[in-house]
Design a protein around this motif. Structure first.
Motif, mmCIF file in Angstrom:
data_model
loop_
_atom_site.group_PDB
_atom_site.id
_atom_site.type_symbol
_atom_site.label_atom_id
_atom_site.label_comp_id
_atom_site.label_asym_id
_atom_site.label_seq_id
_atom_site.Cartn_x
_atom_site.Cartn_y
_atom_site.Cartn_z
ATOM 1 N N MET A 1 0.839 -1.192 0.000
ATOM 2 C CA MET A 1 0.000 0.000 0.000
ATOM 3 C C MET A 1 0.869 1.233 0.000
ATOM 4 O O MET A 1 1.882 1.273 0.709
ATOM 5 C CB MET A 1 -0.866 -0.016 1.264
ATOM 6 C CG MET A 1 -1.670 1.226 1.535
ATOM 7 S SD MET A 1 -2.552 1.052 3.102
ATOM 8 C CE MET A 1 -4.127 1.698 2.631
ATOM 9 N N TYR A 2 0.493 2.221 -0.795
ATOM 10 C CA TYR A 2 1.044 3.560 -0.584
ATOM 11 C C TYR A 2 0.053 4.238 0.341
ATOM 12 O O TYR A 2 -1.136 4.354 0.028
ATOM 13 C CB TYR A 2 1.198 4.366 -1.883
ATOM 14 C CG TYR A 2 1.777 5.719 -1.546
ATOM 15 C CD1 TYR A 2 3.151 5.867 -1.379
ATOM 16 C CD2 TYR A 2 0.955 6.806 -1.299
ATOM 17 C CE1 TYR A 2 3.689 7.083 -0.993
ATOM 18 C CE2 TYR A 2 1.490 8.025 -0.909
ATOM 19 C CZ TYR A 2 2.852 8.159 -0.756
ATOM 20 O OH TYR A 2 3.383 9.352 -0.361
ATOM 21 N N ASN A 3 0.539 4.667 1.510
ATOM 22 C CA ASN A 3 -0.326 5.168 2.568
ATOM 23 C C ASN A 3 0.174 6.537 3.030
ATOM 24 O O ASN A 3 1.200 6.619 3.710
ATOM 25 C CB ASN A 3 -0.317 4.162 3.724
ATOM 26 C CG ASN A 3 -1.227 4.556 4.851
ATOM 27 O OD1 ASN A 3 -1.283 5.702 5.263
ATOM 28 N ND2 ASN A 3 -1.933 3.571 5.387
ATOM 29 N N PRO A 4 -0.522 7.631 2.677
ATOM 30 C CA PRO A 4 -0.082 8.959 3.094
ATOM 31 C C PRO A 4 0.037 9.113 4.611
ATOM 32 O O PRO A 4 0.879 9.864 5.092
ATOM 33 C CB PRO A 4 -1.160 9.891 2.534
ATOM 34 C CG PRO A 4 -1.802 9.136 1.437
ATOM 35 C CD PRO A 4 -1.704 7.692 1.826
ATOM 36 N N HIS A 5 -0.790 8.401 5.367
ATOM 37 C CA HIS A 5 -0.701 8.467 6.829
ATOM 38 C C HIS A 5 0.642 7.920 7.309
ATOM 39 O O HIS A 5 1.273 8.489 8.202
ATOM 40 C CB HIS A 5 -1.863 7.698 7.474
ATOM 41 C CG HIS A 5 -1.787 7.633 8.960
ATOM 42 N ND1 HIS A 5 -1.901 8.741 9.762
ATOM 43 C CD2 HIS A 5 -1.593 6.590 9.793
ATOM 44 C CE1 HIS A 5 -1.778 8.378 11.031
ATOM 45 N NE2 HIS A 5 -1.594 7.079 11.070
ATOM 46 N N TYR A 6 1.101 6.835 6.722
ATOM 47 C CA TYR A 6 2.393 6.276 7.093
ATOM 48 C C TYR A 6 3.499 7.307 6.835
ATOM 49 O O TYR A 6 4.382 7.523 7.670
ATOM 50 C CB TYR A 6 2.666 4.988 6.313
ATOM 51 C CG TYR A 6 3.943 4.303 6.738
ATOM 52 C CD1 TYR A 6 3.928 3.341 7.736
ATOM 53 C CD2 TYR A 6 5.169 4.641 6.174
ATOM 54 C CE1 TYR A 6 5.096 2.721 8.148
ATOM 55 C CE2 TYR A 6 6.336 4.033 6.584
ATOM 56 C CZ TYR A 6 6.295 3.077 7.570
ATOM 57 O OH TYR A 6 7.460 2.476 7.977
ATOM 58 N N VAL A 7 3.442 7.958 5.675
ATOM 59 C CA VAL A 7 4.437 8.970 5.324
ATOM 60 C C VAL A 7 4.402 10.130 6.318
ATOM 61 O O VAL A 7 5.451 10.630 6.754
ATOM 62 C CB VAL A 7 4.212 9.467 3.873
ATOM 63 C CG1 VAL A 7 5.136 10.615 3.524
ATOM 64 C CG2 VAL A 7 4.392 8.314 2.887
ATOM 65 N N GLU A 8 3.204 10.540 6.729
ATOM 66 C CA GLU A 8 3.050 11.618 7.699
ATOM 67 C C GLU A 8 3.691 11.258 9.041
ATOM 68 O O GLU A 8 4.432 12.054 9.625
ATOM 69 C CB GLU A 8 1.552 11.900 7.906
ATOM 70 C CG GLU A 8 1.227 12.906 8.967
ATOM 71 C CD GLU A 8 -0.268 12.961 9.228
ATOM 72 O OE1 GLU A 8 -0.647 13.165 10.395
ATOM 73 O OE2 GLU A 8 -1.059 12.805 8.269
ATOM 74 N N ILE A 9 3.432 10.054 9.528
ATOM 75 C CA ILE A 9 4.005 9.618 10.814
ATOM 76 C C ILE A 9 5.514 9.489 10.690
ATOM 77 O O ILE A 9 6.272 9.882 11.581
ATOM 78 C CB ILE A 9 3.365 8.293 11.277
ATOM 79 C CG1 ILE A 9 1.875 8.494 11.552
ATOM 80 C CG2 ILE A 9 4.075 7.724 12.494
ATOM 81 C CD1 ILE A 9 1.558 9.528 12.620
ATOM 82 N N LEU A 10 6.018 8.953 9.578
ATOM 83 C CA LEU A 10 7.442 8.824 9.368
ATOM 84 C C LEU A 10 8.123 10.188 9.392
ATOM 85 O O LEU A 10 9.211 10.346 9.960
ATOM 86 C CB LEU A 10 7.718 8.110 8.038
ATOM 87 C CG LEU A 10 9.163 7.828 7.718
ATOM 88 C CD1 LEU A 10 9.787 6.876 8.730
ATOM 89 C CD2 LEU A 10 9.287 7.257 6.304
ATOM 90 N N ALA A 11 7.474 11.185 8.798
ATOM 91 C CA ALA A 11 8.044 12.533 8.793
ATOM 92 C C ALA A 11 8.169 13.085 10.211
ATOM 93 O O ALA A 11 9.100 13.831 10.519
ATOM 94 C CB ALA A 11 7.197 13.465 7.926
ATOM 95 N N LYS A 12 7.248 12.717 11.077
ATOM 96 C CA LYS A 12 7.262 13.196 12.468
ATOM 97 C C LYS A 12 8.279 12.455 13.322
ATOM 98 O O LYS A 12 8.854 13.018 14.246
ATOM 99 C CB LYS A 12 5.880 13.060 13.091
ATOM 100 C CG LYS A 12 4.854 14.003 12.514
ATOM 101 C CD LYS A 12 3.501 13.760 13.162
ATOM 102 C CE LYS A 12 2.446 14.678 12.559
ATOM 103 N NZ LYS A 12 1.108 14.398 13.096
ATOM 104 N N THR A 13 8.456 11.159 13.051
ATOM 105 C CA THR A 13 9.290 10.328 13.930
ATOM 106 C C THR A 13 10.642 9.990 13.351
ATOM 107 O O THR A 13 11.546 9.596 14.081
ATOM 108 C CB THR A 13 8.569 9.002 14.251
ATOM 109 O OG1 THR A 13 8.365 8.264 13.052
ATOM 110 C CG2 THR A 13 7.234 9.257 14.941
ATOM 111 N N GLY A 14 10.787 10.062 12.042
ATOM 112 C CA GLY A 14 12.027 9.676 11.381
ATOM 113 C C GLY A 14 12.061 8.194 11.133
ATOM 114 O O GLY A 14 11.336 7.425 11.772
ATOM 115 N N PRO A 15 12.900 7.763 10.187
ATOM 116 C CA PRO A 15 12.997 6.327 9.895
ATOM 117 C C PRO A 15 13.587 5.557 11.066
ATOM 118 O O PRO A 15 14.332 6.113 11.865
ATOM 119 C CB PRO A 15 13.892 6.262 8.664
ATOM 120 C CG PRO A 15 14.575 7.571 8.584
ATOM 121 C CD PRO A 15 13.767 8.573 9.351
ATOM 122 N N ALA A 16 13.229 4.294 11.138
ATOM 123 C CA ALA A 16 13.712 3.426 12.234
ATOM 124 C C ALA A 16 15.201 3.210 12.130
ATOM 125 O O ALA A 16 15.806 3.290 11.124
ATOM 126 C CB ALA A 16 12.991 2.093 12.180
#
Length: 135
Positions: free
Chosen positions: A120-135
């Protein structure tokens, strides 16, 4: 390629009863709804998406795999889908835009072992990643 769990979808014959039950369990009402078809909550530490879908839309068939589907976020759904097919997976559901204009796009394959693998391409996932940074 699989960036992280994006949405876990479960199915229910009685969608309204499932909405009530999960709202009680999570302590919050769904943030997103499609009347008669879908309810979605954001839960957990990373606000993962948990969806309940009317069972009439379930991809289950007597001769094919089915059940709950976990969608894995990918940055480029077309490239990821083509790679899965190139590695021997078989199409289960083609690339499909969900909720016209929302940016959510899904596809799924059956891996060589009979499992449904959903991307899935999920804009919500991208939004959370932008806030938290990659693992």
């Amino acid at each position: 390629m699989l960036r992280g769990m994006a949405t876990a979808n479960y199915y229910a014959d009685d969608l309204e009863a499932a909405k009530a039950w999960y709202s009680e369990l999570f302590g919050v009402e769904p943030y997103f709804t499609v009347p008669g078809g879908y309810y979605e909550w954001r839960i957990g530490d990373y606000q993962g998406e948990f969806g309940i879908i009317n069972r009439k839309f379930a991809p289950s068939h007597p001769d094919r795999p089915g059940g709950q589907i976990v969608n894995w976020h990918v940055d480029d759904i077309a490239a990821a889908y083509e790679r899965l097919l190139a590695l021997g997976a078989k199409e289960f559901e083609p690339i499909t835009e969900r909720g016209q204009g929302t940016g959510f796009v899904t596809a799924s394959v059956i891996d060589p072992f009979g499992n449904v693998l959903a991307i899935m391409y999920n804009p919500h996932y991208v939004e959370i990643l932008a806030k938290t940074g990659p693992a």
